[in-house]
Design a protein around this motif. Structure first.
Motif, PDB file in Angstrom:
ATOM      1  N   ASP A   1       0.802  -1.225   0.000  1.00  0.00           N
ATOM      2  CA  ASP A   1       0.000   0.000   0.000  1.00  0.00           C
ATOM      3  C   ASP A   1       0.835   1.275   0.000  1.00  0.00           C
ATOM      4  O   ASP A   1       0.286   2.375  -0.041  1.00  0.00           O
ATOM      5  N   THR A   2       2.149   1.131   0.086  1.00  0.00           N
ATOM      6  CA  THR A   2       2.983   2.331   0.111  1.00  0.00           C
ATOM      7  C   THR A   2       2.805   3.124  -1.193  1.00  0.00           C
ATOM      8  O   THR A   2       2.940   2.566  -2.295  1.00  0.00           O
ATOM      9  N   ASP A   3       2.481   4.394  -1.043  1.00  0.00           N
ATOM     10  CA  ASP A   3       2.280   5.269  -2.197  1.00  0.00           C
ATOM     11  C   ASP A   3       3.625   5.910  -2.560  1.00  0.00           C
ATOM     12  O   ASP A   3       4.271   6.530  -1.722  1.00  0.00           O
ATOM     13  N   LEU A   4       4.035   5.726  -3.829  1.00  0.00           N
ATOM     14  CA  LEU A   4       5.380   6.165  -4.224  1.00  0.00           C
ATOM     15  C   LEU A   4       5.559   7.665  -4.042  1.00  0.00           C
ATOM     16  O   LEU A   4       6.596   8.129  -3.572  1.00  0.00           O
ATOM     17  N   VAL A   5       4.563   8.419  -4.433  1.00  0.00           N
ATOM     18  CA  VAL A   5       4.694   9.874  -4.383  1.00  0.00           C
ATOM     19  C   VAL A   5       4.331  10.424  -3.004  1.00  0.00           C
ATOM     20  O   VAL A   5       5.085  11.183  -2.403  1.00  0.00           O
ATOM     21  N   ALA A   6       3.193   9.971  -2.458  1.00  0.00           N
ATOM     22  CA  ALA A   6       2.723  10.538  -1.189  1.00  0.00           C
ATOM     23  C   ALA A   6       3.561  10.054  -0.002  1.00  0.00           C
ATOM     24  O   ALA A   6       3.936  10.845   0.858  1.00  0.00           O
ATOM     25  N   ASP A   7       3.884   8.750   0.044  1.00  0.00           N
ATOM     26  CA  ASP A   7       4.594   8.223   1.217  1.00  0.00           C
ATOM     27  C   ASP A   7       6.104   8.331   1.082  1.00  0.00           C
ATOM     28  O   ASP A   7       6.809   8.662   2.024  1.00  0.00           O
TER      29      ASP A   7
END
Ligand code: PLP
Lengths: 405, 87
Positions: free
Chosen positions: B32-38
Motif C-alpha cells: 500500500d505504500t504510495d510512491l509519491v505521497a509516502d
C-alpha cells in the motif's frame, strides 16, 4: 479536501527560495538593454541564460520587419490557422522554412509547444500506434503523447541500443502486430546541451519499421553546416520523417513548426487540435521569424561566432575545475553537488551581474542540480569576461563545485 | 495471509530493493505504500526507477500504465500482467 493541497510540497520549495532573497523562477527583467544585457533590480546584468543563441533579438532587419507587419497586417490575427487566421505571411514562412530545411512541406503553429503537442497527438492514436520517447524529452513531447492517448514507451536517454531492445520486444508480441511506431528524440537537449546520436536512432527506427520525429528546438540555426540542426550535422536530415522546431530560440520570435517530406503531413491541418483551436501567430511574430530565418541563411558568421564563444567559455570552465555536462556547445551546464549549493551559486552569480538558469530536480534528468548557461553569438568579449570572472569567483567560494583544481 | 503472499512475491521484493535507496524517511514498504505521497519520490524519479525494473524483467511498462500506478502493489500487479502478456 482542498483543491490546493497538492501544491503544498512544491509551494514550500518555491517559498523557501523567495525567502532566501532571490527566487530564480521569478526574476524580472525591468529593462532590456540589448541581446545580452538587462536591468534587474536597478543593476545591469549579463544575460547568459536565454535561448538567444544567434543574438538576433535586436537586429535591425528583424525589428523593422516586425514593425512593418504590425502596421500593414494589424496587431493580431484574431483567428486560428484552421478557420479564420491564416494569412499569406504564414504560408510564405511555411514555404521559406521548408525550402531552407529541404523538406517538401512545413506547417506553422502558434508555439513550439503546440507544434509538438499537435503533431504527436495527431500522428499517434490509441490502440493503433505506439510512441517511443527518449527519457529526457521536453515536457511538450510527453504532453503530446498523453494527448494522443497512444501507448507510450520511454527509452534510456541517447541510447539507440535501449530503443532497439524495446522495439524488439514489440516485434515478437502479436498485440502490436501491424501497429504504427513513432520514435521521438531531440537534436540538442536544452538542459545539459548534449546531442542525440540521430544517425544511430534512424538506423534502429528503420530496422523496426518505425518513423523518426526529431525536435530541433535548440539546435536549429546553430548545428550543421548551414544551421539546419543536428540531423544536418550527422547527414540524416533527408531521411528523417518529421522535423520540428520553434521560433522562440534562434528565430527570436514566438511560434513553431513541423516539416516533413511525407505529403500526408498536411492532414495535420484538419486533425491536430493545437493547430485548429488556438489563434495563429501574430503578424509581427511571423515577420520577425521570417526575417531571422533570412539572417540565419545568409550569415554563416553567426554560427561561427556562437561556436567560438561556446568554446571559449567551455575551456575556461574546464580550467576552473568545474564539471560541465557535455562537450562544448551553445548550452554549457555546470553540475553542482546538490540543490542548496546550486541555489547559493546561482545567487552568487546574479550578485556578480551574471544571469544563468538554475535547474533542480524534478526538472532535471538524473536528479541533477545544475547551472545552465547559454552562449549567444551576440556575447561580446566583455560580456564573456564578466561571465568567466564571475564563475571563477564562484569556484573559489564554493570549493565543492570543483571536481579538479 | 497478506504477509505470506508478499513474502512469496519475488517481484514485490525486487521492487522494494530498488526503491530502498530512495526511501530517505525509512518508511516500512508494503503493497500500500504510495510512491509519491509516502516515499516523496518525484514523478521523474518514478519513471527512472521503473526503467531499472524494466531492465530487470526484460519488459517495457508503458508510461500510460505508470501514470495510473500509485502504490507498490499496483506496480507489482502491472508487472505480473505484462509478464503474462509478453510471455
Ligand atoms: C525541446 C523543446 N521543444 C519545444 C519547446 C517549446 O518551444 P516554444 O517556446 O516555442 O513553445 C522547447 C522550449 O521551451 C524545448 O526546449
Amino acid at each position: 479536501m482542498s483543491l490546493f493541497d497538492k501544491f503544498q510540497k512544491n509551494a514550500v520549495l518555491y517559498n523557501a527560495l523567495s525567502e532566501a532573497g532571490r527566487n530564480p523562477f521569478t526574476v524580472q527583467m525591468d529593462e532590456i538593454l540589448g541581446p545580452t544585457r538587462a536591468i534587474v533590480k536597478g543593476k545591469e546584468i549579463v544575460l547568459a541564460g536565454t535561448n538567444n543563441y544567434l543574438g538576433l533579438t535586436f537586429r535591425e532587419e528583424v525589428v523593422s520587419a516586425a514593425q512593418a507587419a504590425v502596421a500593414e497586417q494589424g496587431a493580431g490575427t484574431t483567428g486560428s490557422r484552421f478557420a479564420n487566421g491564416t494569412y499569406a505571411s504564414h504560408k510564405a514562412l511555411e514555404r521559406a522554412l521548408a525550402a531552407f530545411l529541404g523538406f517538401s512541406r512545413c506547417i506553422v503553429f502558434s508555439t513550439g509547444y503546440q507544434a509538438n503537442l499537435g503533431a504527436i497527438s495527431a500522428l499517434a492514436a490509441p490502440g493503433k500506434d505506439v510512441i517511443f520517447i527518449d527519457a529526457d524529452c521536453h515536457a511538450c513531447i510527453y504532453d503530446g503523447c498523453q494527448l494522443s492517448g497512444a501507448e507510450t514507451v520511454r527509452f534510456r536517454h541517447n541510447s539507440p541500443e535501449d530503443l532497439d531492445r524495446r522495439l524488439s520486444r514489440l516485434d515478437g508480441d502479436e498485440k502490436y502486430a501491424g501497429m504504427g511506431k513513432l520514435v521521438c528524440i531531440e537534436g540538442m537537449y536544452s538542459m545539459f546541451g548534449d546531442v542525440a546520436p540521430a544517425k544511430e536512432f534512424l538506423d534502429v527506427a528503420r530496422r523496426h519499421g518505425a518513423y523518426l520525429f526529431v525536435d530541433e528546438a535548440h539546435s536549429f540555426g546553430v548545428y550543421g553546416e548551414s544551421g539546419r540542426g543536428v540531423v544536418e550535422a550527422q547527414g540524416v536530415i533527408d531521411e528523417i520523417d518529421f522535423y520540428s522546431g520553434t521560433f522562440s530560440k534562434s528565430l527570436v520570435s514566438i511560434g513553431g513548426f513541423v516539416a516533413s517530406n511525407h505529403p500526408e503531413l498536411d492532414y495535420l491541418r484538419f486533425s491536430a487540435r493545437p493547430y485548429m483551436f488556438t489563434a495563429s501567430p501574430s503578424p509581427a511574430n511571423v515577420a520577425a521569424a521570417t526575417a531571422a530565418l533570412q539572417c540565419i541563411a545568409a550569415e554563416p558568421d553567426l554560427r561561427k561566432r556562437v561556436w567560438a564563444n561556446a568554446r571559449r567559455v567551455h575551456e575556461a570552465f574546464t580550467q576552473l575545475g568545474l564539471e560541465t555536462c557535455a562537450p562544448p556547445g551553445p548550452v554549457i551546464a555546470v553540475k553542482l553537488p546538490d540543490r542548496e549549493t546550486a541555489f547559493a551559486a546561482w545567487s552568487f552569480l546574479i550578485d556578480k551581474g551574471v544571469y544563468v538558469n538554475l535547474a533542480i530536480p524534478p526538472g532535471t534528468p538524473n536528479a541533477a542540480s545544475i547551472l545552465r548557461l547559454s552562449v549567444s553569438a551576440a556575447h561580446t568579449n566583455d560580456d564573456l569576461d564578466i561571465v568567466i570572472d564571475a564563475y571563477g569567483a564562484m569556484a573559489e567560494t564554493f570549493a565543492q563545485a570543483r571536481v579538479t583544481a | 495471509m497478506a504477509d505470506i503472499q508478499e513474502d512469496d512475491d519475488l517481484v514485490f521484493h525486487k521492487i522494494c530493493a530498488l526503491l530502498e535507496p530512495l526511501n530517505h524517511k525509512g518508511v516500512k514498504l508494503t503493497r500500500d505504500t504510495d510512491l509519491v505521497a509516502d516515499l516523496e519520490i518525484d514523478s521523474v524519479s518514478v519513471l527512472d526507477i521503473v526503467m531499472d525494473i524494466e531492465d530487470n524483467y526484460d519488459l517495457s511498462i508503458p508510461v500510460n500504465t505508470i501514470s495510473e500506478t500509485r502504490t507498490i502493489g499496483e506496480l507489482v500487479d502491472a508487472i505480473h500482467a505484462l509478464k503474462k502478456q509478453q510471455a
